[in-house]
Design an enzyme around this catalytic site. Sequence first.
Site, PDB file in Angstrom:
ATOM      1  N   ARG A 139       0.730  -1.270  -0.495  1.00 61.07           N
ATOM      2  CA  ARG A 139      -0.256   0.046  -0.415  1.00 61.07           C
ATOM      3  C   ARG A 139       0.726   0.986   0.262  1.00 61.07           C
ATOM      4  NH1 ARG A 139      -2.655   3.064   4.301  1.00 61.07           N
ATOM      5  NH2 ARG A 139      -4.165   4.358   4.089  1.00 61.07           N
TER       6      ARG A 139
ATOM      7  N   HIS B 254      -3.222  10.482   0.821  1.00 59.50           N
ATOM      8  CA  HIS B 254      -2.707  10.735   1.965  1.00 59.50           C
ATOM      9  C   HIS B 254      -2.353  12.352   2.203  1.00 59.50           C
ATOM     10  CE1 HIS B 254      -0.950   7.310   4.729  1.00 59.50           C
ATOM     11  NE2 HIS B 254      -1.181   8.811   5.276  1.00 59.50           N
TER      12      HIS B 254
ATOM     13  N   TYR C 207      -4.604   1.059  16.045  1.00 63.19           N
ATOM     14  CA  TYR C 207      -3.241   1.634  16.481  1.00 63.19           C
ATOM     15  C   TYR C 207      -3.120   1.451  18.238  1.00 63.19           C
ATOM     16  CZ  TYR C 207      -1.005   3.341  12.437  1.00 63.19           C
ATOM     17  OH  TYR C 207      -0.425   3.253  11.144  1.00 63.19           O
TER      18      TYR C 207
ATOM     19  N   GLU D  16      -7.792   8.317   6.612  1.00 64.17           N
ATOM     20  CA  GLU D  16      -8.089   8.575   7.420  1.00 64.17           C
ATOM     21  C   GLU D  16      -8.417  10.273   7.410  1.00 64.17           C
ATOM     22  OE1 GLU D  16      -5.002   8.444  10.594  1.00 64.17           O
ATOM     23  OE2 GLU D  16      -5.116   6.238  10.515  1.00 64.17           O
TER      24      GLU D  16
ATOM     25  N   ASN E 181      -6.976   0.812   9.628  1.00 61.72           N
ATOM     26  CA  ASN E 181      -5.782   2.179  10.629  1.00 61.72           C
ATOM     27  C   ASN E 181      -6.686   1.742  12.101  1.00 61.72           C
ATOM     28  OD1 ASN E 181      -5.097   1.474   8.049  1.00 61.72           O
ATOM     29  ND2 ASN E 181      -4.608   4.555   8.259  1.00 61.72           N
TER      30      ASN E 181
ATOM     31  N   GLU F 143      -3.696  -0.437   8.229  1.00 69.34           N
ATOM     32  CA  GLU F 143      -2.298  -0.016   9.034  1.00 69.34           C
ATOM     33  C   GLU F 143      -2.800  -0.849  10.286  1.00 69.34           C
ATOM     34  OE1 GLU F 143      -1.585   4.626   9.536  1.00 69.34           O
ATOM     35  OE2 GLU F 143      -1.673   4.644   7.071  1.00 69.34           O
TER      36      GLU F 143
HETATM   37  C1  FCB Z   1      -1.826   7.091  10.586  1.00 68.41           C
HETATM   38  C2  FCB Z   1      -1.253   7.658   9.335  1.00 68.41           C
HETATM   39  C3  FCB Z   1       0.047   6.895   8.667  1.00 68.41           C
HETATM   40  C4  FCB Z   1       1.025   6.623   9.868  1.00 68.41           C
HETATM   41  C5  FCB Z   1       0.315   6.420  11.612  1.00 68.41           C
HETATM   42  C6  FCB Z   1       1.225   6.385  12.297  1.00 68.41           C
HETATM   43  O1  FCB Z   1      -2.791   8.049  11.292  1.00 68.41           O
HETATM   44  O2  FCB Z   1      -1.848   7.345   8.215  1.00 68.41           O
HETATM   45  O3  FCB Z   1       0.462   7.957   7.880  1.00 68.41           O
HETATM   46  O4  FCB Z   1       1.378   8.237  10.561  1.00 68.41           O
HETATM   47  O5  FCB Z   1      -0.707   7.552  12.177  1.00 68.41           O
END
Ligand code: FCB
Length: 469
Positions: free
Chosen positions: A83, A127, A304, A172, A302, A372
């Site tokens: 990607r 992006h 985290y 995002e 995405n 992500e």
């Molecule tokens: C996300 C973004 C990516 C990167 C990660 C850590 O929000 O899409 O570009 O910065 O966080």
Amino acid sequence: MHESPESALPGFPDDFLFGAATAGYQIEGAHDEDGRGPSIWDTFSREPGRVAHGATGDVACDHYHRYREDVGLLRELGVDSYRFSIAWPRVQPAGGGPVNTPGVDFYDRLVDELLAAGISPAATLYHWDLPQALEDRGGWRVRETAERFAEYTAIMADRLGDRVDRWITLNEPYCSAFVGYAAGGHAPGAREGRGALAAAHHLLVGHGLAVRALRAAGARQVGITLNPDRLLPATESPADLDAVRRAETLHNDTWFEPLFAGRYPQHEAETWGELLESADEPYRREGDLALIAAPLDFVGINYYRPITVADAPYEDPDPASRTAVDIRVRETWRDDVRHTTMGWPVVPHTFTDLLVDLAKRYPTLPPVLITENGSAEADTVDAEGRVRDTDRIEYLRTHLEALAAAMRAGVDVRGYYVWSLLDNFEWARGYDQRFGIVRVDYATQQRIPKDSYHWYRQLIAAHRAHRQP
Ligand code: FCB
């Protein structure tokens, strides 16, 4: 020598895609080469105090010149898919009008290089690097930007549609609208109320128009990447539970409700009140919801970390200076878990919970691709030149397990892209935060695959070996 991934192979289906992700401004560099125009990130990163240590993406990982070497790393890694994002200012330096052929040619070469390596290209169209010329005309606050975005999309679909397997319209949009136009932490660094809400809406309209352009061009698979947050109340008090509801509107409902339920968020009045559109300055039009809710082939997620929120009174009662992120909510810190160098808590089961909840809430949710997931860690190179990033391996292993748990619970997940292939320009955090499974020495541009790269390579190889013949 490296931790074995065998135990971490939680039984993904045979056709599950393993991938790695990056984004244009974060890795390409070559900011003024071959006719590229300035983006809002070129402008923002040059403003004092915006980015840690005044860093910019001028050079970044110099991927624009080193893409062959980087595709070599992907081939060696054995990923099914890569990607990347296309920089709109390379394609249309002023955000509209004539096509800058050398800019398009770069992505043409990149896609061919990927295909020659047996890697399926997944292209993100936006992006965050809006052409500055469009920001000067109002940026995402105005509908014209959505229309220009569809034209740029049509150009790329025409040029690469025969070879790109997956198209992601936006990455995002939460960050574009609310970090860019309300919190001021990302380009263009605005702090607005209604302007940010208009930006959120126009991003969705831009997505809808881009989907239409991609379909018209016969694109293979089309989706969008969102970053839903797992929001947890600091306490069970009614005030904190209300705060979660407002935060849900800001982070999740603004995107998922129009896209997957064809309606505006139920709690938007409670969350934003007078900041929502007014009769004299409307930004929503008849037909927008149907456009936005057009069916997709996949949704990119995405993920985290979870966010714990509590009720908070306004610090500034002046409604004129209220921004769209001033929703009487504050994030709280948790002491019970490890945090990455981003300050993000590591709580893998929240990944499972988020996906299971989304699938339950939106029965029409298309198949999911995790576009992500990864962690920034305090990596060091040891005397042998090796990066023993055991914390990152642990993060990836536990999040893949959490993903497998969501799949066992019935969530239809088709693939996973690690963020990121390379250490890169981490937006306002500059080069301090390292997310790569490959280390980049920015002084020499040398790439050093970390232990996590070898771990992921073995995981993918083990997965292949387990595939039914
Ligand atoms: C996300 C973004 C990516 C990167 C990660 C850590 O929000 O899409 O570009 O910065 O966080």
